[in-house]
Motif scaffolding. Structure first.
Motif, PDB file in Angstrom:
ATOM      1  N   PHE A   1       0.825  -1.196   0.000  1.00 16.10           N
ATOM      2  CA  PHE A   1       0.000   0.000   0.000  1.00 16.10           C
ATOM      3  C   PHE A   1       0.863   1.251   0.000  1.00 16.10           C
ATOM      4  O   PHE A   1       1.878   1.321   0.695  1.00 16.10           O
ATOM      5  CB  PHE A   1      -0.905  -0.012   1.233  1.00 16.10           C
ATOM      6  CG  PHE A   1      -1.653   1.260   1.472  1.00 16.10           C
ATOM      7  CD1 PHE A   1      -1.250   2.123   2.489  1.00 16.10           C
ATOM      8  CD2 PHE A   1      -2.732   1.599   0.694  1.00 16.10           C
ATOM      9  CE1 PHE A   1      -1.935   3.299   2.724  1.00 16.10           C
ATOM     10  CE2 PHE A   1      -3.418   2.776   0.917  1.00 16.10           C
ATOM     11  CZ  PHE A   1      -3.020   3.629   1.932  1.00 16.10           C
ATOM     12  N   VAL A   2       0.429   2.255  -0.774  1.00 18.63           N
ATOM     13  CA  VAL A   2       1.123   3.542  -0.794  1.00 18.63           C
ATOM     14  C   VAL A   2       0.209   4.640  -0.248  1.00 18.63           C
ATOM     15  O   VAL A   2       0.549   5.339   0.696  1.00 18.63           O
ATOM     16  CB  VAL A   2       1.575   3.909  -2.217  1.00 18.63           C
ATOM     17  CG1 VAL A   2       2.193   5.304  -2.242  1.00 18.63           C
ATOM     18  CG2 VAL A   2       2.557   2.869  -2.748  1.00 18.63           C
ATOM     19  N   ALA A   3      -0.964   4.786  -0.872  1.00 18.25           N
ATOM     20  CA  ALA A   3      -1.887   5.845  -0.466  1.00 18.25           C
ATOM     21  C   ALA A   3      -3.280   5.517  -0.978  1.00 18.25           C
ATOM     22  O   ALA A   3      -3.435   4.757  -1.940  1.00 18.25           O
ATOM     23  CB  ALA A   3      -1.440   7.203  -1.009  1.00 18.25           C
ATOM     24  N   ALA A   4      -4.273   6.109  -0.332  1.00 17.77           N
ATOM     25  CA  ALA A   4      -5.655   5.936  -0.780  1.00 17.77           C
ATOM     26  C   ALA A   4      -6.441   7.187  -0.445  1.00 17.77           C
ATOM     27  O   ALA A   4      -6.061   7.950   0.465  1.00 17.77           O
ATOM     28  CB  ALA A   4      -6.300   4.714  -0.131  1.00 17.77           C
ATOM     29  N   ILE A   5      -7.518   7.382  -1.174  1.00 13.88           N
ATOM     30  CA  ILE A   5      -8.386   8.532  -0.926  1.00 13.88           C
ATOM     31  C   ILE A   5      -9.830   8.077  -1.076  1.00 13.88           C
ATOM     32  O   ILE A   5     -10.189   7.398  -2.044  1.00 13.88           O
ATOM     33  CB  ILE A   5      -8.044   9.703  -1.869  1.00 13.88           C
ATOM     34  CG1 ILE A   5      -8.864  10.945  -1.509  1.00 13.88           C
ATOM     35  CG2 ILE A   5      -8.205   9.308  -3.333  1.00 13.88           C
ATOM     36  CD1 ILE A   5      -8.336  12.214  -2.179  1.00 13.88           C
ATOM     37  N   SER A   6     -10.644   8.418  -0.088  1.00 11.71           N
ATOM     38  CA  SER A   6     -12.051   8.018  -0.124  1.00 11.71           C
ATOM     39  C   SER A   6     -12.849   8.962  -1.014  1.00 11.71           C
ATOM     40  O   SER A   6     -12.359  10.002  -1.463  1.00 11.71           O
ATOM     41  CB  SER A   6     -12.635   8.038   1.290  1.00 11.71           C
ATOM     42  OG  SER A   6     -12.813   9.386   1.722  1.00 11.71           O
ATOM     43  N   TRP A   7     -14.094   8.619  -1.229  1.00 11.89           N
ATOM     44  CA  TRP A   7     -14.934   9.454  -2.076  1.00 11.89           C
ATOM     45  C   TRP A   7     -15.144  10.831  -1.442  1.00 11.89           C
ATOM     46  O   TRP A   7     -15.361  11.824  -2.137  1.00 11.89           O
ATOM     47  CB  TRP A   7     -16.292   8.782  -2.319  1.00 11.89           C
ATOM     48  CG  TRP A   7     -17.128   8.641  -1.086  1.00 11.89           C
ATOM     49  CD1 TRP A   7     -17.140   7.609  -0.199  1.00 11.89           C
ATOM     50  CD2 TRP A   7     -18.080   9.592  -0.587  1.00 11.89           C
ATOM     51  NE1 TRP A   7     -18.015   7.844   0.811  1.00 11.89           N
ATOM     52  CE2 TRP A   7     -18.616   9.051   0.603  1.00 11.89           C
ATOM     53  CE3 TRP A   7     -18.530  10.829  -1.023  1.00 11.89           C
ATOM     54  CZ2 TRP A   7     -19.582   9.722   1.343  1.00 11.89           C
ATOM     55  CZ3 TRP A   7     -19.486  11.491  -0.279  1.00 11.89           C
ATOM     56  CH2 TRP A   7     -20.001  10.942   0.882  1.00 11.89           C
ATOM     57  N   SER A   8     -15.064  10.905  -0.103  1.00 12.95           N
ATOM     58  CA  SER A   8     -15.267  12.179   0.588  1.00 12.95           C
ATOM     59  C   SER A   8     -13.975  12.972   0.732  1.00 12.95           C
ATOM     60  O   SER A   8     -13.996  14.080   1.274  1.00 12.95           O
ATOM     61  CB  SER A   8     -15.863  11.924   1.968  1.00 12.95           C
ATOM     62  OG  SER A   8     -14.981  11.138   2.756  1.00 12.95           O
ATOM     63  N   GLY A   9     -12.872  12.396   0.278  1.00 15.14           N
ATOM     64  CA  GLY A   9     -11.615  13.139   0.326  1.00 15.14           C
ATOM     65  C   GLY A   9     -10.716  12.771   1.489  1.00 15.14           C
ATOM     66  O   GLY A   9      -9.657  13.383   1.659  1.00 15.14           O
ATOM     67  N   THR A  10     -11.098  11.816   2.297  1.00 15.07           N
ATOM     68  CA  THR A  10     -10.214  11.364   3.383  1.00 15.07           C
ATOM     69  C   THR A  10      -9.049  10.603   2.785  1.00 15.07           C
ATOM     70  O   THR A  10      -9.246   9.730   1.938  1.00 15.07           O
ATOM     71  CB  THR A  10     -10.972  10.456   4.352  1.00 15.07           C
ATOM     72  OG1 THR A  10     -12.096  11.170   4.882  1.00 15.07           O
ATOM     73  CG2 THR A  10     -10.070  10.025   5.498  1.00 15.07           C
ATOM     74  N   TRP A  11      -7.833  10.929   3.243  1.00 12.70           N
ATOM     75  CA  TRP A  11      -6.673  10.264   2.651  1.00 12.70           C
ATOM     76  C   TRP A  11      -5.942   9.401   3.680  1.00 12.70           C
ATOM     77  O   TRP A  11      -6.051   9.610   4.881  1.00 12.70           O
ATOM     78  CB  TRP A  11      -5.722  11.258   2.027  1.00 12.70           C
ATOM     79  CG  TRP A  11      -5.641  12.604   2.670  1.00 12.70           C
ATOM     80  CD1 TRP A  11      -6.194  13.761   2.222  1.00 12.70           C
ATOM     81  CD2 TRP A  11      -4.971  12.947   3.894  1.00 12.70           C
ATOM     82  NE1 TRP A  11      -5.920  14.790   3.070  1.00 12.70           N
ATOM     83  CE2 TRP A  11      -5.161  14.330   4.109  1.00 12.70           C
ATOM     84  CE3 TRP A  11      -4.229  12.214   4.833  1.00 12.70           C
ATOM     85  CZ2 TRP A  11      -4.630  14.981   5.211  1.00 12.70           C
ATOM     86  CZ3 TRP A  11      -3.693  12.886   5.928  1.00 12.70           C
ATOM     87  CH2 TRP A  11      -3.900  14.247   6.097  1.00 12.70           C
ATOM     88  N   TYR A  12      -5.234   8.433   3.155  1.00  7.95           N
ATOM     89  CA  TYR A  12      -4.481   7.465   3.951  1.00  7.95           C
ATOM     90  C   TYR A  12      -3.121   7.289   3.291  1.00  7.95           C
ATOM     91  O   TYR A  12      -3.034   7.251   2.064  1.00  7.95           O
ATOM     92  CB  TYR A  12      -5.202   6.114   3.985  1.00  7.95           C
ATOM     93  CG  TYR A  12      -6.660   6.193   4.361  1.00  7.95           C
ATOM     94  CD1 TYR A  12      -7.623   6.502   3.403  1.00  7.95           C
ATOM     95  CD2 TYR A  12      -7.084   5.946   5.666  1.00  7.95           C
ATOM     96  CE1 TYR A  12      -8.965   6.577   3.734  1.00  7.95           C
ATOM     97  CE2 TYR A  12      -8.425   6.015   6.005  1.00  7.95           C
ATOM     98  CZ  TYR A  12      -9.365   6.328   5.040  1.00  7.95           C
ATOM     99  OH  TYR A  12     -10.688   6.404   5.383  1.00  7.95           O
ATOM    100  N   TYR A  13      -2.084   7.181   4.104  1.00  7.90           N
ATOM    101  CA  TYR A  13      -0.732   7.022   3.582  1.00  7.90           C
ATOM    102  C   TYR A  13       0.027   5.931   4.326  1.00  7.90           C
ATOM    103  O   TYR A  13      -0.142   5.756   5.528  1.00  7.90           O
ATOM    104  CB  TYR A  13       0.060   8.319   3.698  1.00  7.90           C
ATOM    105  CG  TYR A  13      -0.461   9.447   2.850  1.00  7.90           C
ATOM    106  CD1 TYR A  13      -1.248  10.454   3.406  1.00  7.90           C
ATOM    107  CD2 TYR A  13      -0.167   9.502   1.493  1.00  7.90           C
ATOM    108  CE1 TYR A  13      -1.731  11.487   2.618  1.00  7.90           C
ATOM    109  CE2 TYR A  13      -0.644  10.537   0.697  1.00  7.90           C
ATOM    110  CZ  TYR A  13      -1.441  11.519   1.272  1.00  7.90           C
ATOM    111  OH  TYR A  13      -1.918  12.541   0.496  1.00  7.90           O
TER     112      TYR A  13
END
Length: 122
Positions: A47-59
């Motif tokens: 995993f590198v990064a993700a972004i939800s439909w509402s704009g919440t991001w994960y790294y």
């Protein structure tokens, strides 16, 4: 036919920057989480990064403070701005869409792109 097409990879020196793009076609992902994963030779996809439909991001911890994920839902595109690149960032980077479940950091996505190579020289 649903497609995710990555672009923007290449060869860059350590400390440099690249911006990856992932263009979706065939359906809209405006209500889905989208993510970036990478896989180096001989290693598992991570995993590198993700972004939800509402704009919440994960790294991933390894890229926090250096990489930024964003999305343009109207255009169906997700981006990964990569700064301060290191040789250990060398990998094939994959775009993914529509998480199956709730854990965004696992490679449990329904749609995948073909990948784009990022090579960081020391």
């Amino acid at each position: 036919q649903v497609q995710l097409v990555e672009s923007g990879g290449g060869l860059v020196q350590a400390g440099g920057s690249l911006r990856l793009s992932c263009a979706a076609s065939g359906r809209t992902f405006s209500r889905d989480t989208m993510g970036w994963f990478r896989q180096a030779p001989g290693k598992e996809r991570e995993f590198v990064a993700a972004i939800s439909w509402s704009g919440t991001w994960y790294y991933a911890d390894s890229v926090k403070g250096r990489f930024t994920i964003s999305r343009d839902s109207a255009e169906g595109t997700v981006y990964l701005q990569m700064n301060s690149l290191k040789p250990e960032d060398t990998a094939v980077y994959y775009c993914a869409a529509k998480i199956l479940g709730v854990v965004v950091t696992t490679p449990n996505y329904y749609y995948w792109g073909q990948g784009t190579q990022v090579t960081v020289s020391s």
